[in-house]
Write a protein that holds these residues in place. Structure first.
Motif, mmCIF file in Angstrom:
data_model
loop_
_atom_site.group_PDB
_atom_site.id
_atom_site.type_symbol
_atom_site.label_atom_id
_atom_site.label_comp_id
_atom_site.label_asym_id
_atom_site.label_seq_id
_atom_site.Cartn_x
_atom_site.Cartn_y
_atom_site.Cartn_z
ATOM 1 N N LEU A 50 -1.426 54.317 -17.502
ATOM 2 C CA LEU A 50 -1.097 54.644 -16.291
ATOM 3 C C LEU A 50 -0.213 55.788 -16.361
ATOM 4 O O LEU A 50 -0.458 56.658 -15.384
ATOM 5 C CB LEU A 50 -0.298 53.526 -15.707
ATOM 6 C CG LEU A 50 0.556 53.673 -14.463
ATOM 7 C CD1 LEU A 50 -0.372 53.799 -13.258
ATOM 8 C CD2 LEU A 50 1.351 52.520 -14.061
ATOM 9 N N ALA A 51 0.510 56.143 -17.295
ATOM 10 C CA ALA A 51 1.344 57.497 -17.598
ATOM 11 C C ALA A 51 0.215 58.304 -17.480
ATOM 12 O O ALA A 51 0.585 59.565 -17.007
ATOM 13 C CB ALA A 51 2.152 57.282 -18.668
ATOM 14 N N ASP A 52 -0.683 58.437 -18.191
ATOM 15 C CA ASP A 52 -1.773 59.428 -18.226
ATOM 16 C C ASP A 52 -2.456 60.001 -17.019
ATOM 17 O O ASP A 52 -2.587 60.909 -16.585
ATOM 18 C CB ASP A 52 -2.854 59.311 -19.368
ATOM 19 C CG ASP A 52 -2.454 58.931 -20.690
ATOM 20 O OD1 ASP A 52 -1.222 59.587 -21.056
ATOM 21 O OD2 ASP A 52 -3.085 58.614 -21.595
ATOM 22 N N VAL A 53 -2.650 58.824 -16.245
ATOM 23 C CA VAL A 53 -3.479 58.915 -14.984
ATOM 24 C C VAL A 53 -2.450 59.682 -13.948
ATOM 25 O O VAL A 53 -2.960 60.360 -13.359
ATOM 26 C CB VAL A 53 -3.813 57.492 -14.348
ATOM 27 C CG1 VAL A 53 -4.347 57.567 -12.894
ATOM 28 C CG2 VAL A 53 -4.724 56.651 -15.138
ATOM 29 N N ILE A 54 -1.310 59.417 -13.928
ATOM 30 C CA ILE A 54 -0.079 59.928 -13.143
ATOM 31 C C ILE A 54 0.100 61.370 -13.512
ATOM 32 O O ILE A 54 -0.073 62.255 -12.466
ATOM 33 C CB ILE A 54 1.052 59.157 -13.013
ATOM 34 C CG1 ILE A 54 0.901 57.762 -12.690
ATOM 35 C CG2 ILE A 54 2.155 59.835 -12.355
ATOM 36 C CD1 ILE A 54 0.296 57.471 -11.159
ATOM 37 N N ALA A 55 -0.059 61.444 -14.733
ATOM 38 C CA ALA A 55 0.121 63.020 -15.303
ATOM 39 C C ALA A 55 -0.852 63.878 -14.839
ATOM 40 O O ALA A 55 -0.912 64.965 -14.319
ATOM 41 C CB ALA A 55 0.330 62.874 -16.820
ATOM 42 N N ALA A 56 -2.171 63.343 -14.667
ATOM 43 C CA ALA A 56 -3.416 64.003 -14.450
ATOM 44 C C ALA A 56 -3.516 64.204 -13.019
ATOM 45 O O ALA A 56 -3.572 65.337 -12.293
ATOM 46 C CB ALA A 56 -4.594 63.108 -14.887
ATOM 47 N N ARG A 57 -3.050 63.103 -12.317
ATOM 48 C CA ARG A 57 -2.893 63.406 -10.724
ATOM 49 C C ARG A 57 -2.017 64.589 -10.450
ATOM 50 O O ARG A 57 -2.307 65.415 -9.384
ATOM 51 C CB ARG A 57 -2.166 62.171 -10.076
ATOM 52 C CG ARG A 57 -2.223 62.322 -8.664
ATOM 53 C CD ARG A 57 -1.260 60.971 -8.124
ATOM 54 N NE ARG A 57 -0.133 61.451 -8.344
ATOM 55 C CZ ARG A 57 0.999 60.442 -8.255
ATOM 56 N NH1 ARG A 57 0.729 59.524 -7.614
ATOM 57 N NH2 ARG A 57 2.416 60.756 -8.648
ATOM 58 N N ASP A 58 -0.888 64.667 -11.151
ATOM 59 C CA ASP A 58 0.182 65.548 -10.766
ATOM 60 C C ASP A 58 -0.171 67.243 -11.166
ATOM 61 O O ASP A 58 0.529 68.114 -11.096
ATOM 62 C CB ASP A 58 1.409 65.233 -11.155
ATOM 63 C CG ASP A 58 1.827 64.056 -10.455
ATOM 64 O OD1 ASP A 58 1.666 63.730 -9.222
ATOM 65 O OD2 ASP A 58 2.642 63.425 -10.790
ATOM 66 N N LEU A 59 -1.241 67.192 -12.100
ATOM 67 C CA LEU A 59 -1.630 68.665 -12.682
ATOM 68 C C LEU A 59 -2.319 69.331 -11.800
ATOM 69 O O LEU A 59 -2.987 68.883 -10.822
ATOM 70 C CB LEU A 59 -2.450 68.296 -13.750
ATOM 71 C CG LEU A 59 -2.011 67.844 -15.151
ATOM 72 C CD1 LEU A 59 -3.301 67.600 -15.925
ATOM 73 C CD2 LEU A 59 -1.337 68.971 -15.820
ATOM 74 N N PRO A 60 -1.945 70.774 -11.616
ATOM 75 C CA PRO A 60 -2.638 71.598 -10.767
ATOM 76 C C PRO A 60 -4.280 71.689 -11.138
ATOM 77 O O PRO A 60 -4.614 71.684 -12.167
ATOM 78 C CB PRO A 60 -2.107 72.914 -11.017
ATOM 79 C CG PRO A 60 -1.178 72.919 -12.381
ATOM 80 C CD PRO A 60 -1.277 71.559 -12.604
ATOM 81 N N LYS A 61 -5.013 71.707 -10.053
ATOM 82 C CA LYS A 61 -6.501 71.446 -10.190
ATOM 83 C C LYS A 61 -6.930 72.768 -9.777
ATOM 84 O O LYS A 61 -6.888 73.236 -8.640
ATOM 85 C CB LYS A 61 -7.092 70.397 -9.399
ATOM 86 C CG LYS A 61 -6.451 69.119 -9.411
ATOM 87 C CD LYS A 61 -6.605 68.295 -10.846
ATOM 88 C CE LYS A 61 -5.982 67.008 -10.718
ATOM 89 N NZ LYS A 61 -4.869 66.794 -10.659
#
Length: 74
Positions: A50-61
């Motif tokens: 979950l923590a990795d998914v949230i971190a990926a969501r918040d990264l600039p794309k």
């Protein structure tokens, strides 16, 4: 077929997508682009933290040509 149960904090592709408000294809794209790493499972049924998914969501794309411009965190 999804897993019957996972340890707390672990998500399937579908549940990761639900948690981020995106499509499952977006989760798979984040993995392909190196923004998210699998935490286990099988090649066809990966599991994510979950923590990795949230971190990926918040990264600039980075945008791609032809991609719709959206800002989900405005």
């Amino acid at each position: 077929m999804e897993y019957a149960s996972l340890p707390p904090g672990q998500l399937t592709t579908s549940t990761a997508a639900l948690a981020c408000g995106v499509q499952p294809a977006t989760i798979r794209d984040w993995v392909r682009r190196g923004l998210l790493a699998r935490a286990g499972g099988t090649p066809k049924r990966p599991i994510y933290r979950l923590a990795d998914v949230i971190a990926a969501r918040d990264l600039p794309k980075p945008s791609r040509p032809g991609q719709r411009a959206t800002d989900h965190h405005a």
